[in-house]
Write a protein that holds these residues in place. Structure first.
Motif, PDB file in Angstrom:
ATOM      1  N   ILE A  28      -6.074  -3.271   4.394  1.00  0.00           N
ATOM      2  CA  ILE A  28      -6.365  -4.370   4.191  1.00  0.00           C
ATOM      3  C   ILE A  28      -7.150  -5.102   5.354  1.00  0.00           C
ATOM      4  O   ILE A  28      -8.181  -5.896   5.124  1.00  0.00           O
ATOM      5  CB  ILE A  28      -5.074  -5.432   3.541  1.00  0.00           C
ATOM      6  N   LEU A  29      -6.441  -4.678   6.554  1.00  0.00           N
ATOM      7  CA  LEU A  29      -7.309  -5.153   7.624  1.00  0.00           C
ATOM      8  C   LEU A  29      -7.065  -3.788   8.613  1.00  0.00           C
ATOM      9  O   LEU A  29      -5.988  -3.772   9.065  1.00  0.00           O
ATOM     10  CB  LEU A  29      -6.540  -6.293   8.334  1.00  0.00           C
ATOM     11  N   GLY A  32      -8.966  -3.746  15.395  1.00  0.00           N
ATOM     12  CA  GLY A  32      -9.801  -4.512  15.941  1.00  0.00           C
ATOM     13  C   GLY A  32      -9.218  -6.064  15.992  1.00  0.00           C
ATOM     14  O   GLY A  32      -9.824  -7.004  16.793  1.00  0.00           O
ATOM     15  N   ASP A  33      -8.191  -6.355  15.255  1.00  0.00           N
ATOM     16  CA  ASP A  33      -7.580  -7.537  15.542  1.00  0.00           C
ATOM     17  C   ASP A  33      -6.303  -7.239  16.304  1.00  0.00           C
ATOM     18  O   ASP A  33      -5.813  -6.278  16.873  1.00  0.00           O
ATOM     19  CB  ASP A  33      -7.242  -8.189  14.304  1.00  0.00           C
ATOM     20  N   ASP A  34      -5.346  -8.552  16.505  1.00  0.00           N
ATOM     21  CA  ASP A  34      -4.109  -8.357  17.016  1.00  0.00           C
ATOM     22  C   ASP A  34      -3.077  -7.262  16.295  1.00  0.00           C
ATOM     23  O   ASP A  34      -2.401  -6.610  17.099  1.00  0.00           O
ATOM     24  CB  ASP A  34      -3.258  -9.501  16.927  1.00  0.00           C
ATOM     25  N   ALA A  35      -3.400  -7.126  15.150  1.00  0.00           N
ATOM     26  CA  ALA A  35      -2.591  -6.295  14.446  1.00  0.00           C
ATOM     27  C   ALA A  35      -3.252  -5.789  13.109  1.00  0.00           C
ATOM     28  O   ALA A  35      -4.304  -6.648  12.638  1.00  0.00           O
ATOM     29  CB  ALA A  35      -1.130  -6.721  14.004  1.00  0.00           C
ATOM     30  N   ALA A  36      -3.010  -4.994  12.304  1.00  0.00           N
ATOM     31  CA  ALA A  36      -3.339  -4.326  11.131  1.00  0.00           C
ATOM     32  C   ALA A  36      -2.697  -4.987  10.216  1.00  0.00           C
ATOM     33  O   ALA A  36      -1.562  -5.471  10.199  1.00  0.00           O
ATOM     34  CB  ALA A  36      -3.504  -2.884  11.079  1.00  0.00           C
ATOM     35  N   VAL A  37      -3.201  -4.693   8.807  1.00  0.00           N
ATOM     36  CA  VAL A  37      -2.462  -5.328   7.635  1.00  0.00           C
ATOM     37  C   VAL A  37      -2.551  -4.025   6.839  1.00  0.00           C
ATOM     38  O   VAL A  37      -3.784  -3.864   6.341  1.00  0.00           O
ATOM     39  CB  VAL A  37      -3.091  -6.693   6.993  1.00  0.00           C
ATOM     40  N   VAL A  38      -1.441  -3.565   6.135  1.00  0.00           N
ATOM     41  CA  VAL A  38      -1.484  -2.430   5.152  1.00  0.00           C
ATOM     42  C   VAL A  38      -0.607  -2.567   4.098  1.00  0.00           C
ATOM     43  O   VAL A  38       0.252  -3.253   3.960  1.00  0.00           O
ATOM     44  CB  VAL A  38      -0.676  -1.088   6.202  1.00  0.00           C
ATOM     45  N   LEU A  91      -0.961   4.339  13.376  1.00  0.00           N
ATOM     46  CA  LEU A  91      -1.148   3.725  14.621  1.00  0.00           C
ATOM     47  C   LEU A  91      -1.195   4.640  15.771  1.00  0.00           C
ATOM     48  O   LEU A  91       0.082   5.517  15.749  1.00  0.00           O
ATOM     49  CB  LEU A  91      -0.354   2.456  15.030  1.00  0.00           C
ATOM     50  N   ILE A  92      -2.054   4.507  16.557  1.00  0.00           N
ATOM     51  CA  ILE A  92      -1.959   5.621  17.721  1.00  0.00           C
ATOM     52  C   ILE A  92      -2.008   5.045  18.966  1.00  0.00           C
ATOM     53  O   ILE A  92      -3.106   4.243  19.599  1.00  0.00           O
ATOM     54  CB  ILE A  92      -3.259   6.512  17.446  1.00  0.00           C
ATOM     55  N   GLY A  93      -1.065   5.362  19.896  1.00  0.00           N
ATOM     56  CA  GLY A  93      -1.301   4.818  21.264  1.00  0.00           C
ATOM     57  C   GLY A  93      -1.784   6.137  22.215  1.00  0.00           C
ATOM     58  O   GLY A  93      -1.332   7.180  21.857  1.00  0.00           O
ATOM     59  N   GLY A 125      -4.758   1.144  13.503  1.00  0.00           N
ATOM     60  CA  GLY A 125      -4.764   0.414  14.883  1.00  0.00           C
ATOM     61  C   GLY A 125      -4.247   1.284  15.810  1.00  0.00           C
ATOM     62  O   GLY A 125      -3.972   2.731  15.587  1.00  0.00           O
ATOM     63  N   GLY A 126      -4.194   0.996  17.105  1.00  0.00           N
ATOM     64  CA  GLY A 126      -3.662   1.662  18.135  1.00  0.00           C
ATOM     65  C   GLY A 126      -3.817   0.938  19.511  1.00  0.00           C
ATOM     66  O   GLY A 126      -3.922  -0.265  19.535  1.00  0.00           O
ATOM     67  N   ASP A 127      -3.623   1.608  20.281  1.00  0.00           N
ATOM     68  CA  ASP A 127      -3.683   1.188  21.914  1.00  0.00           C
ATOM     69  C   ASP A 127      -4.318   2.251  22.861  1.00  0.00           C
ATOM     70  O   ASP A 127      -3.728   3.395  22.473  1.00  0.00           O
ATOM     71  CB  ASP A 127      -2.204   0.713  22.340  1.00  0.00           C
TER      72      ASP A 127
END
Lengths: 336, 336
Positions: A28-29, A32-38, A91-93, A125-127
């Protein structure tokens, strides 16, 4: 030094890397933002996390960056599959020394992208941070599609134990790499890029599996969790553990002499070797299992007792042919 | 060596640690299986991940294990709050040298548990592995409660920019620790245990925030993302940036001479200092903001032009009193 990640800079690298990830209907998002929406269509999300540390879980001299990317995704989405769920998001750190070549990060990313395509999930997402130790942290999300999760604690006496995927190939591949011996490609590639049978997790749930997990630490050790969680015992039938031809070839190359010794060594790797991420499940007796599910044993009553084996509360609730197996796998922290 | 995690062993430590975590209504299946199952009541899950590396993001000589536990949770649930979501679940990857004292892991766990209680989320899973570098990977999940996520790209010219929480205290605390100077407890504790205003993320979403993020790299640098994502500029009003008394005290201790210099240094830390995890948001003009939201600037049209400032595509879309700020924050990988 634009060819190292320290020279390129964090934001430039993130931009370069995230542009490679395709999206899916579950995103859904995205990044690139503070958090993703799945998407979590049935009102629940399955979630699991794993760390991969250079020198412990992979070696840059034995695995390419692309291999490591594949593996990081595979071992996490295998956990999602083992709940009977469908992979959705990842999500990948990424913690890396500043002298890591940008090419390594990009090849790793390509491996992540390609394994996501196989599993059906998307990077959301990731870091990215600096560290002296190259470390990859993966969190995988999944969707149960309205079904109950297949937990570890549901196995009942009389249930059939069956697996699908590979057993022992990864351990054989690792042993070959450790000894610097060339061996069957199937074993080396299964160590570098395990191929969990993702879709069969959902299949097992639909077939009524009472308990399931993916084999990460070794069949006997992992089935021990099923026993302790469910208050049962499991007896495996060594004759039903049919080694893959490449596994027999590998143990011969590794020094097992003669067909008898090779078969025995191959079965030992099948019961103790980890990291293939096969799925192993218990099914109610009489379940019609497709041919890619291999029956290898049965769930027994802890009160019944088996010579040489212990009860569910004992050290060794999993037996092979009624006897304690020799090697129960690894404990990552145990010294010596 | 039972007092190190290597001596105790992975499974014993996991058992000891996970027993400390309370559950919540969001936890459908907690730690102990292949994966957790977390409630996602509106059919979506918000997810974010962060890595904390010893020597880069914390130092054992400056922060207690409990501080690090608090901080690991805080910076991740702050990202959930910055989407306008409510924290639900947390997954923790823990990579540690085998000589790490068990007491450190247990105190870290206590910090995680206590910060989860503040934020309202629950630990649902994790991983524990060996590594030469103590590294903590946290993934946080959240629930949007039916609202749209507050993204970074929605700010429009004319919007009011406001923040809630602290700005500059963490950076001042870090500067004090780096120089070995004793200073105001508020700054030291904000560095060790940031206190993000979690519930105000949901509040901002309800108030109609058009864009929001948490300040992790510095106010100007982070607002730059809002500008680039939304194709706008932001001008901050230095007179509206009112330093916390502890921040004024800290900059005096750090060497700013006289009230004028102290005020200037404090404002510089407020615009460039990161890691307080304040929430900063854009709101439509005329929004009735509660007193804990501090108006500090406005969103402007990139076409209008501001003397000394650039357009949205420029290096510096955020200005202070119409001029480029001196320090735009950190890039974790940049050399020199």
């Amino acid at each position: 030094m634009q060819n190292t990640i320290g020279g390129l800079g964090e934001f430039a690298l993130i931009t370069r890397v995230t542009s490679q990830f395709p999206t899916t209907d579950d995103v859904i998002l995205g990044p690139g933002d503070d958090a993703a929406v799945v998407a979590a269509p049935d009102g629940r999300t399955v979630a699991t996390t794993d760390l991969l540390v250079e020198g412990r879980h992979f070696r840059r001299e034995w695995s390419t960056a692309r291999d490591v990317g594949h593996r990081a995704v595979a071992q996490n989405f295998a956990d999602i599959a083992a709940m009977g769920a469908r992979p959705t998001g990842l999500l990948i750190g990424f913690a890396a020394p500043s002298d890591l070549p940008v090419a390594w990060a990009e090849e790793f990313t390509a491996g992540v992208r390609d394994e996501c395509a196989v599993a059906g999930g998307a990077v959301v997402g990731g870091d990215m941070v600096g560290s002296d130790t190259l470390t990859i942290a993966v969190t995988a999300l999944g969707d149960l599609q309205g079904r109950a999760p297949v937990r570890r604690d549901g196995a009942r006496p009389g249930d059939v134990v069956a697996y699908t995927g590979h057993l022992g190939l990864s351990a054989a591949g690792l042993a070959l790499l450790e000894r610097g011996i060339d061996g069957p490609a199937e074993c080396l590639s299964e160590h570098r890029r395990p191929s969990p049978p993702y879709a069969r997790g959902v299949e097992a749930a639909r077939l009524g599996a009472t308990a399931m997990l993916d084999v990460s630490d070794g069949l006997v050790q992992d089935l021990g969790h099923v026993c302790r969680a469910g208050g049962v015992r499991i007896d495996l039938d060594s004759a039903a553990l049919r080694p893959h031809p490449a596994l027999l070839e590998a143990v011969a190359v590794l020094g097992a002499e003669g067909p008898g010794a090779a078969a025995e060594a191959a079965v030992a790797l099948m019961v103790a070797g980890g990291e293939d991420h096969a799925l192993v499940a218990a099914f109610p007796p009489g379940t019609a299992l497709p041919g890619h599910w291999h029956r290898i044993g049965s769930v027994t009553d802890p009160a019944a007792g088996t010579p040489g084996g212990g009860g569910a509360g004992d050290e060794n609730p999993v037996t092979v042919d009624g006897r304690a197996p020799r090697n129960r796998g690894w404990d990552h922290f145990r010294e010596g």
